[in-house]
Design a protein around this motif. Sequence first.
Motif, PDB file in Angstrom:
ATOM      1  N   GLY A  95       5.139 -31.201 -54.374  1.00 15.05           N
ATOM      2  CA  GLY A  95       5.796 -30.371 -53.681  1.00 15.05           C
ATOM      3  C   GLY A  95       5.625 -28.797 -53.716  1.00 15.05           C
ATOM      4  O   GLY A  95       7.302 -28.216 -54.544  1.00 15.05           O
ATOM      5  N   GLU A  96       4.038 -28.388 -54.481  1.00 15.92           N
ATOM      6  CA  GLU A  96       4.574 -26.915 -54.209  1.00 15.92           C
ATOM      7  C   GLU A  96       4.566 -26.507 -53.354  1.00 15.92           C
ATOM      8  O   GLU A  96       5.407 -25.232 -53.899  1.00 15.92           O
ATOM      9  N   HIS A  97       4.824 -26.095 -52.235  1.00 15.94           N
ATOM     10  CA  HIS A  97       5.576 -25.971 -50.747  1.00 15.94           C
ATOM     11  C   HIS A  97       6.587 -25.928 -50.723  1.00 15.94           C
ATOM     12  O   HIS A  97       6.673 -26.046 -49.620  1.00 15.94           O
ATOM     13  N   THR A  98       7.554 -26.452 -50.841  1.00 15.12           N
ATOM     14  CA  THR A  98       8.972 -27.674 -50.894  1.00 15.12           C
ATOM     15  C   THR A  98       9.496 -26.471 -49.683  1.00 15.12           C
ATOM     16  O   THR A  98      10.181 -26.529 -48.690  1.00 15.12           O
ATOM     17  N   ASP A  99       9.965 -25.190 -50.998  1.00 13.58           N
ATOM     18  CA  ASP A  99      10.826 -24.218 -49.906  1.00 13.58           C
ATOM     19  C   ASP A  99      10.151 -23.723 -49.106  1.00 13.58           C
ATOM     20  O   ASP A  99      10.783 -22.936 -48.540  1.00 13.58           O
ATOM     21  N   GLU A 100       8.872 -23.259 -49.491  1.00 13.33           N
ATOM     22  CA  GLU A 100       8.265 -22.441 -48.199  1.00 13.33           C
ATOM     23  C   GLU A 100       8.397 -22.921 -47.720  1.00 13.33           C
ATOM     24  O   GLU A 100       8.637 -22.160 -46.303  1.00 13.33           O
ATOM     25  N   VAL A 101       7.578 -24.293 -47.257  1.00  9.85           N
ATOM     26  CA  VAL A 101       8.121 -24.398 -45.781  1.00  9.85           C
ATOM     27  C   VAL A 101       9.239 -24.883 -45.529  1.00  9.85           C
ATOM     28  O   VAL A 101       9.971 -24.774 -44.210  1.00  9.85           O
ATOM     29  N   LEU A 102      10.030 -25.284 -45.733  1.00 10.08           N
ATOM     30  CA  LEU A 102      11.465 -25.442 -45.414  1.00 10.08           C
ATOM     31  C   LEU A 102      11.718 -24.178 -45.030  1.00 10.08           C
ATOM     32  O   LEU A 102      12.505 -24.219 -43.752  1.00 10.08           O
TER      33      LEU A 102
END
Length: 403
Positions: free
Chosen positions: A373-380
């Motif tokens: 989940g490290e990049h969840t916000d970035e990808v969204l």
Amino acid sequence: MYELLKGLRVVEGSAFVAAPTCGLYLAQMGAEVIRFDNIGGGPDFRRWPLHENGASLYWEGLNKGKKSVAVDLGRPEGREIAQRLAAAPGEDGGLFVTNFPVEGFLSYEKLQALRHDLICVRVMGWADGSQGMDYTINAALGLPQMTGPVGDERPVNHVLAAWDLLTGAYCAFALVSALLARMRGQGGREIRAPLSDIGAATMANLGFAAETWLNGQQRPRMGNDVFGAFGRDFTTKDGEKLMLLAITPKQWSKALEALGIGSEVAGLEAEIGVSFADEGLRFTHRDRLYPLFERAFARKTAAELAPAFDAGGVTWGAYQPLEAALEDRRLFKDNPLFEAIQHPSGLTYPAPGAMGTIPQDRRGPVRPAPRLGEHTDEVLAEVLGLGSGEIARLHDAGVVAQA
């Protein structure tokens, strides 16, 4: 890693070996690979081997260089996010690698409705959709009955997930091939890669299937003998086991020269009336040749044979445990392929980059696997264009999670 695929965005929805291997290879060639998993991790997130701190060394190894999104795939809103990621817009996007079932929320038909030129590479067990994994496919192909000591009828499974690894590499090739076709105006497509078809085709490509079709029975067990050529393990005076291989005439002549048994072998040729310059005849008469080699090996130590073999260009290798292999400069130690990095587990140990070497390009630093989940916000935000308020709402609702 290299940057040959820099700019490509590949989305991966997968578990276990084959599909993650495909994504790994693409990432190591420069693609941005975004892996989505269930919150808390998918079925392979805690797979062995585990370190004593509970971290999966398996997961860290197969997901180097990727980005991670954690989403609740059990909820409709979470599944919609996965679909939108797989089919996200962009000239260099719309590339999806998965081992999810043919039918369901990640079916090609559902994803193609969101993006008509989507390319999907789908790893399967059996071509008919039945459940199958590397070891069950391998059992069905007959290889465990060809592997192991002569006279032992028990099946012998090898420990390497060969069909998974071959399928993963094939899927990476297939995805890039389909992308080239799309760039030429041929649209998108789904490529289904069942382990069963990869295994069956490989058995046919190597002649195993034809041999059995024509002979009516599969190849018998031969222990460590190399089929169709001269090759086997031999024991030295000091008890070391060395693998000797002689496929070409040069390899054969140099082996005889290094072992000092040229005249004995020539005498055997005269007795039988053959020339062992033919590798097939060396294999056919191996039972007559082996005693000559066994005696020659038993007369010398490994330390005596090694320089003689190397000086003559003989093809040979010493059996060694992985502990010793880690100290082998040709494999691990001082190999520029490896770089000691810190992994998400907090552990620091060497990890490989792209396996191929491109002399014209600089191999970039090895990137560790992500934290789940490290990049969840970035990808969204960057891929789906969601605003901070919407991302916060999804977190509050438990649909997505950040590391």
